[in-house]
Scaffold this motif. Sequence first.
Motif, mmCIF file in Angstrom:
data_model
loop_
_atom_site.group_PDB
_atom_site.id
_atom_site.type_symbol
_atom_site.label_atom_id
_atom_site.label_comp_id
_atom_site.label_asym_id
_atom_site.label_seq_id
_atom_site.Cartn_x
_atom_site.Cartn_y
_atom_site.Cartn_z
ATOM 1 N N PRO A 100 -0.498 0.294 -2.399
ATOM 2 C CA PRO A 100 0.423 -0.826 -2.648
ATOM 3 C C PRO A 100 1.818 -0.476 -2.133
ATOM 4 O O PRO A 100 2.020 0.541 -1.479
ATOM 5 C CB PRO A 100 0.385 -0.967 -4.170
ATOM 6 C CG PRO A 100 0.077 0.410 -4.649
ATOM 7 C CD PRO A 100 -0.829 1.027 -3.611
ATOM 8 N N ALA A 101 2.803 -1.312 -2.470
ATOM 9 C CA ALA A 101 4.210 -1.112 -2.096
ATOM 10 C C ALA A 101 4.399 -1.196 -0.589
ATOM 11 O O ALA A 101 5.253 -0.526 -0.020
ATOM 12 C CB ALA A 101 4.743 0.213 -2.624
ATOM 13 N N GLY A 102 3.583 -2.035 0.070
ATOM 14 C CA GLY A 102 3.797 -2.288 1.477
ATOM 15 C C GLY A 102 3.622 -1.085 2.363
ATOM 16 O O GLY A 102 4.142 -1.013 3.464
ATOM 17 N N GLY A 103 2.902 -0.076 1.913
ATOM 18 C CA GLY A 103 2.662 1.081 2.753
ATOM 19 C C GLY A 103 3.722 2.157 2.650
ATOM 20 O O GLY A 103 3.588 3.228 3.240
ATOM 21 N N ARG A 104 4.798 1.921 1.903
ATOM 22 C CA ARG A 104 5.858 2.927 1.814
ATOM 23 C C ARG A 104 5.371 4.180 1.080
ATOM 24 O O ARG A 104 5.911 5.259 1.266
ATOM 25 C CB ARG A 104 7.077 2.340 1.098
ATOM 26 C CG ARG A 104 7.845 1.368 1.974
ATOM 27 C CD ARG A 104 9.038 0.785 1.271
ATOM 28 N NE ARG A 104 8.634 -0.029 0.136
ATOM 29 C CZ ARG A 104 9.497 -0.701 -0.631
ATOM 30 N NH1 ARG A 104 10.773 -0.630 -0.394
ATOM 31 N NH2 ARG A 104 9.056 -1.426 -1.624
ATOM 32 N N TYR A 105 4.336 4.039 0.270
ATOM 33 C CA TYR A 105 3.780 5.168 -0.457
ATOM 34 C C TYR A 105 2.972 6.079 0.459
ATOM 35 O O TYR A 105 2.736 7.253 0.147
ATOM 36 C CB TYR A 105 2.898 4.636 -1.589
ATOM 37 C CG TYR A 105 2.438 5.682 -2.580
ATOM 38 C CD1 TYR A 105 3.353 6.484 -3.261
ATOM 39 C CD2 TYR A 105 1.079 5.858 -2.836
ATOM 40 C CE1 TYR A 105 2.920 7.435 -4.172
ATOM 41 C CE2 TYR A 105 0.640 6.806 -3.752
ATOM 42 C CZ TYR A 105 1.567 7.589 -4.415
ATOM 43 O OH TYR A 105 1.141 8.535 -5.315
#
Length: 548
Positions: A100-105
């Motif tokens: 999740p989190a738009g791929g920032r993780y």
Amino acid sequence: MGEAETEIMDVNGAAAARRTRGRVVMLVDNGVKGDSRVQKSARSAAEAGWEVILLGRQTGPGETSWRLGDAEVRLLSVPTDVGDPAYVRRRSPRRPLAYPAGGRYVNYRLDTMKAWRADIVARMARLRTGQAGGPARLLEQARILANRVGLAIVWRWVRFRARETRLLRDGRRDPDAWTNRLPVVFWKALLGNRSWRRLDPALWQWELGFGRVIDELEPDLIHAHDFKMIGVGARAAARARRDGRPVKFVWDAHEYVPGLRPLTARWLAGQVTHEREYAQHADAVVTVSTALAELLRDAHKLPELPTVVMNAPVMTPGEEESGAPVPDLRTLCGIGPETPLLAYSGGINPVRGVDLVVEALTSLPDVHLAMLSLHPTAHNKGAEELRLRAVELGVADRIHLLPYVPHWQVSRVLASADAAVSPLHHLLNHEIALSNKFFEYSHARLPLVVSDVRTMSEVVRSTGQGEVFRAQDLTDFLRAVKLVLAESEKYRAAYDRPGLLAEWSWEAQAEILDRLYARLLPHAPGRELAEAPVNGLRPDPALSASPR
């Protein structure tokens, strides 16, 4: 509104009094320094006697300010967390195992794996070089083995999820995918032009960053540049009118939003509906060409044709600009005056067609290409790809990729070329515009080789300043280049037409903008106020701005 005085700083740092015709607050969604239209608008309006405060964006916290001629520039910090909508944060049924989190993780997890691996390597190195033996050594070997097995398992899992995240991101960017079109259709049907609040809530970041500052400045006129700032300007004008201040709102449309390349289906639909909601609230609309003015009038049912202020270059730079040395293009390229030289100015991406020019050099063995295309502080992927293509074709020694120069120097730098090229592909925004580079090439008095995009090709054919070729057609491009190089003086003679270059100057366009301001603020003092002496008196602090 009446005559007012403000206190500004002269070149020696001393306070000086200056009368103003009213306060204009300009809004732009960038850092100002790379936007020549915005810079010219602010500077010329201030020279005409308006008190101009230009609000732009900076990426870091706090605020930065400087003066642009008589105009004040202030860069504000804009929050970015509102640009992470819930549909990006939550898990998607399309790729349920994506992060999740738009791929920032993803980067965090991959970096964690790298750190874990580095720790194992270091522990193995210590074990091999250490003197300890016996049970302690065996225990450490067992721990390292367990870590290596664990890392191998987790590493495969993280890489799998990272791949799923990348595929999900790419899928969300496909504007034609039905999974992306369906939410757009739903929200537009439910909310109409208000649907941008769901489609691109990141547009609220400009309100949060700029709204309070605009209110505190209490402008007489708000000039919002381009589509992201139209909502900020319209809402600020509405608040001012609610409070009894008759502020005027000008929207400056730099391009046709439905004709933009979509970042995602949601993004483009969000920009379009955002613009549609607020376009009717503008007291006047300004744009860059007659063709775009007609599109905007019809699309938004505007009561009058927008005012056209073209992206023309300045003929007379400001005092602090005119003294700067002007680079010589041929010296930058390391070639002499006898070498045929084509010039290009502007960004590099596939739809600008510059790769066609590079390919053409294989059939133009003596010709060089100079490109003012490199941003001094940013990596340019398009330029690097073009350089690699030039190497493949064996023409890299005749391609000269050069940094941008200040907007007031572009024409003077390009003037030593033999011709200039504008090989744009057929896209709606290319068809309806006369770009900065067109006017910069013209003021350099260069013969032009332009693709057959509608507006620019019509002008070139009517003036005789160059040749038109079929876009993306290499053979036709070569024909046009050979013609202008063989008879360059014939094409340069087009610029001798009386008044042509004067009409295509920012000085002429600034007069149009000033007349618009004066029409919207009929009670403002005339332009002669800006040239009148102030009798050497320091202004009263109570007169630090126009009466509200």
